[in-house]
Design a protein around this motif. Sequence first.
Motif, PDB file in Angstrom:
ATOM      1  N   THR A 132       0.860  -1.265  -0.017  1.00 49.57           N
ATOM      2  CA  THR A 132      -0.056   0.047  -0.024  1.00 49.57           C
ATOM      3  C   THR A 132       0.819   1.413  -0.048  1.00 49.57           C
ATOM      4  OG1 THR A 132      -1.869  -1.026   1.108  1.00 49.57           O
ATOM      5  CG2 THR A 132      -1.913   1.377   1.178  1.00 49.57           C
ATOM      6  N   LEU A 133       2.005   1.106   0.929  1.00 52.32           N
ATOM      7  CA  LEU A 133       2.988   2.585   0.775  1.00 52.32           C
ATOM      8  C   LEU A 133       3.652   2.493  -0.421  1.00 52.32           C
ATOM      9  CD1 LEU A 133       4.189   1.999   4.613  1.00 52.32           C
ATOM     10  CD2 LEU A 133       2.989   4.001   3.723  1.00 52.32           C
ATOM     11  N   LYS A 134       3.993   1.428  -1.234  1.00 55.95           N
ATOM     12  CA  LYS A 134       4.536   1.367  -2.380  1.00 55.95           C
ATOM     13  C   LYS A 134       3.604   1.946  -3.515  1.00 55.95           C
ATOM     14  CE  LYS A 134       6.722  -1.402  -6.187  1.00 55.95           C
ATOM     15  NZ  LYS A 134       6.599  -2.915  -6.424  1.00 55.95           N
ATOM     16  N   ALA A 135       2.483   1.676  -3.193  1.00 59.11           N
ATOM     17  CA  ALA A 135       1.399   2.437  -4.403  1.00 59.11           C
ATOM     18  C   ALA A 135       1.071   3.632  -4.301  1.00 59.11           C
ATOM     19  CB  ALA A 135       0.115   1.520  -4.191  1.00 59.11           C
ATOM     20  N   MET A 136       1.382   4.129  -3.031  1.00 55.98           N
ATOM     21  CA  MET A 136       1.461   5.654  -2.671  1.00 55.98           C
ATOM     22  C   MET A 136       2.571   6.492  -3.085  1.00 55.98           C
ATOM     23  SD  MET A 136       0.097   5.712   1.321  1.00 55.98           S
ATOM     24  CE  MET A 136      -1.675   5.659   1.628  1.00 55.98           C
ATOM     25  N   GLY A 137       3.619   5.572  -3.427  1.00 54.05           N
ATOM     26  CA  GLY A 137       4.971   6.244  -3.871  1.00 54.05           C
ATOM     27  C   GLY A 137       6.000   6.284  -3.068  1.00 54.05           C
ATOM     28  N   VAL A 138       6.040   5.528  -1.867  1.00 52.44           N
ATOM     29  CA  VAL A 138       7.073   5.469  -0.795  1.00 52.44           C
ATOM     30  C   VAL A 138       8.208   4.566  -1.661  1.00 52.44           C
ATOM     31  CG1 VAL A 138       7.850   4.391   1.299  1.00 52.44           C
ATOM     32  CG2 VAL A 138       5.884   5.691   0.915  1.00 52.44           C
ATOM     33  N   SER A 139       9.410   4.979  -1.700  1.00 51.51           N
ATOM     34  CA  SER A 139      10.294   3.868  -2.407  1.00 51.51           C
ATOM     35  C   SER A 139      10.703   2.813  -1.572  1.00 51.51           C
ATOM     36  CB  SER A 139      11.697   4.902  -2.278  1.00 51.51           C
ATOM     37  OG  SER A 139      12.871   3.964  -2.701  1.00 51.51           O
ATOM     38  N   GLU A 140      10.751   1.621  -2.436  1.00 57.76           N
ATOM     39  CA  GLU A 140      11.173   0.485  -1.943  1.00 57.76           C
ATOM     40  C   GLU A 140      12.284   0.297  -1.091  1.00 57.76           C
ATOM     41  OE1 GLU A 140       9.661  -3.418  -3.783  1.00 57.76           O
ATOM     42  OE2 GLU A 140       9.968  -1.840  -5.563  1.00 57.76           O
ATOM     43  N   GLU A 141      13.075   1.195  -1.394  1.00 58.03           N
ATOM     44  CA  GLU A 141      14.637   1.325  -0.895  1.00 58.03           C
ATOM     45  C   GLU A 141      14.413   1.525   0.741  1.00 58.03           C
ATOM     46  OE1 GLU A 141      16.938   3.773  -3.129  1.00 58.03           O
ATOM     47  OE2 GLU A 141      17.215   2.433  -4.805  1.00 58.03           O
ATOM     48  N   LYS A 142      13.258   2.362   0.993  1.00 57.10           N
ATOM     49  CA  LYS A 142      13.208   2.757   2.291  1.00 57.10           C
ATOM     50  C   LYS A 142      12.141   1.868   3.042  1.00 57.10           C
ATOM     51  CE  LYS A 142      13.151   7.746   1.441  1.00 57.10           C
ATOM     52  NZ  LYS A 142      12.289   9.000   1.405  1.00 57.10           N
ATOM     53  N   MET A 143      11.778   0.729   2.853  1.00 51.71           N
ATOM     54  CA  MET A 143      11.089  -0.138   3.595  1.00 51.71           C
ATOM     55  C   MET A 143      11.582  -1.745   3.261  1.00 51.71           C
ATOM     56  SD  MET A 143       7.077   0.732   2.169  1.00 51.71           S
ATOM     57  CE  MET A 143       7.326   0.664   0.508  1.00 51.71           C
ATOM     58  N   ARG A 144      11.435  -2.335   4.444  1.00 52.06           N
ATOM     59  CA  ARG A 144      11.837  -3.912   4.476  1.00 52.06           C
ATOM     60  C   ARG A 144      10.783  -4.367   5.378  1.00 52.06           C
ATOM     61  NH1 ARG A 144      18.099  -3.602   6.115  1.00 52.06           N
ATOM     62  NH2 ARG A 144      18.719  -2.071   4.631  1.00 52.06           N
ATOM     63  N   LEU A 145      10.460  -5.735   5.062  1.00 51.50           N
ATOM     64  CA  LEU A 145       9.880  -6.499   5.943  1.00 51.50           C
ATOM     65  C   LEU A 145      10.864  -7.204   6.847  1.00 51.50           C
ATOM     66  CD1 LEU A 145       7.852  -7.559   2.843  1.00 51.50           C
ATOM     67  CD2 LEU A 145       6.600  -7.180   5.092  1.00 51.50           C
ATOM     68  N   MET A 146      10.605  -7.302   8.123  1.00 53.64           N
ATOM     69  CA  MET A 146      11.620  -7.676   9.055  1.00 53.64           C
ATOM     70  C   MET A 146      10.920  -8.688   9.894  1.00 53.64           C
ATOM     71  SD  MET A 146      14.008  -5.753  11.845  1.00 53.64           S
ATOM     72  CE  MET A 146      15.409  -5.482  10.773  1.00 53.64           C
ATOM     73  N   TYR A 147      11.712 -10.129   9.827  1.00 57.12           N
ATOM     74  CA  TYR A 147      11.344 -11.022  10.812  1.00 57.12           C
ATOM     75  C   TYR A 147      11.968 -10.614  12.271  1.00 57.12           C
ATOM     76  CZ  TYR A 147       8.878 -14.612   8.343  1.00 57.12           C
ATOM     77  OH  TYR A 147       7.969 -15.351   7.634  1.00 57.12           O
ATOM     78  N   VAL A 148      11.376 -10.899  13.302  1.00 62.59           N
ATOM     79  CA  VAL A 148      11.705 -10.549  14.727  1.00 62.59           C
ATOM     80  C   VAL A 148      11.330 -11.387  15.533  1.00 62.59           C
ATOM     81  CG1 VAL A 148      11.712  -8.100  14.226  1.00 62.59           C
ATOM     82  CG2 VAL A 148       9.697  -9.182  15.255  1.00 62.59           C
ATOM     83  N   ARG A 149      11.748 -11.639  16.698  1.00 59.25           N
ATOM     84  CA  ARG A 149      11.024 -12.415  17.814  1.00 59.25           C
ATOM     85  C   ARG A 149      10.472 -11.590  18.795  1.00 59.25           C
ATOM     86  NH1 ARG A 149      10.682 -17.783  18.146  1.00 59.25           N
ATOM     87  NH2 ARG A 149       9.852 -18.479  20.353  1.00 59.25           N
ATOM     88  N   ALA A 150       9.251 -11.717  18.694  1.00 63.75           N
ATOM     89  CA  ALA A 150       8.336 -10.775  19.699  1.00 63.75           C
ATOM     90  C   ALA A 150       8.563 -11.412  21.034  1.00 63.75           C
ATOM     91  CB  ALA A 150       6.691 -10.849  19.315  1.00 63.75           C
ATOM     92  N   LEU A 151       9.158 -10.811  21.912  1.00 68.89           N
ATOM     93  CA  LEU A 151       9.574 -11.376  23.302  1.00 68.89           C
ATOM     94  C   LEU A 151       8.343 -11.344  24.363  1.00 68.89           C
ATOM     95  CD1 LEU A 151      12.957  -9.399  23.474  1.00 68.89           C
ATOM     96  CD2 LEU A 151      12.662 -11.566  22.641  1.00 68.89           C
ATOM     97  N   LEU A 152       7.498 -10.473  24.139  1.00 67.58           N
ATOM     98  CA  LEU A 152       6.204 -10.579  24.783  1.00 67.58           C
ATOM     99  C   LEU A 152       5.366 -11.703  24.758  1.00 67.58           C
ATOM    100  CD1 LEU A 152       5.325  -6.543  25.179  1.00 67.58           C
ATOM    101  CD2 LEU A 152       6.746  -8.042  26.828  1.00 67.58           C
TER     102      LEU A 152
END
Length: 195
Positions: free
Chosen positions: A95-115
């Motif tokens: 959705t952000l990409k469709a709005m014009g946000v550069s892909e270079e500024k975004m990443r999907l990130m795998y994390v461990r949700a500690l809570l």
Amino acid sequence: MNHNIFSGAFFTQIELKYGLNRIDDFHKWQSIIEKGSEFSDSERLHLVNQFANRHINFVSDIEHWNKNDYWGTPIESLGTKGGDCEDFAIFKYFTLKAMGVSEEKMRLMYVRALLIDQPHMVLIYFDNPKAMPLVLDNLTTSIKKSNQRTDLKPIYSFNSQGLWLTKARGLGSNRPVSTGSKSWTDLVNRIENGE
């Protein structure tokens, strides 16, 4: 995905596949994409984070898709009004990409949700390559810098340009270590085919 997909034929297909009661959310999605194309990145981030967190309900893959792991396209997530953490992050990214946000500024990130002591996925946004990334998450409506999210332990991040192994507090190396994953490639192909 671009905002030119919103044609009469598109809405007819949505109605046939997901039902008349889902059309309104797709019109709202079209509206935020069109409005967001005129906004600053900061305004876009807040708009998309709020929209996704309000219009998609958390449902596990096994319950929602009857699969152990499935990455829903933005259309599938909004159409079914559900998805897991990957689906939220994917919806926000495209959705952000469709709005014009550069892909270079975004990443999907795998994390461990500690809570909750579980693997989790978020979307991160870098205003510039040296900036501390902002975290867009379905577990909270507020967008915070990654160093303020002590409840998340970064593992790796990726986008269409590659996969980055994480170093300290979510910054990672500044060079991709591979071209991405099979799940990502499959997802992009399904999006390009209008799913």
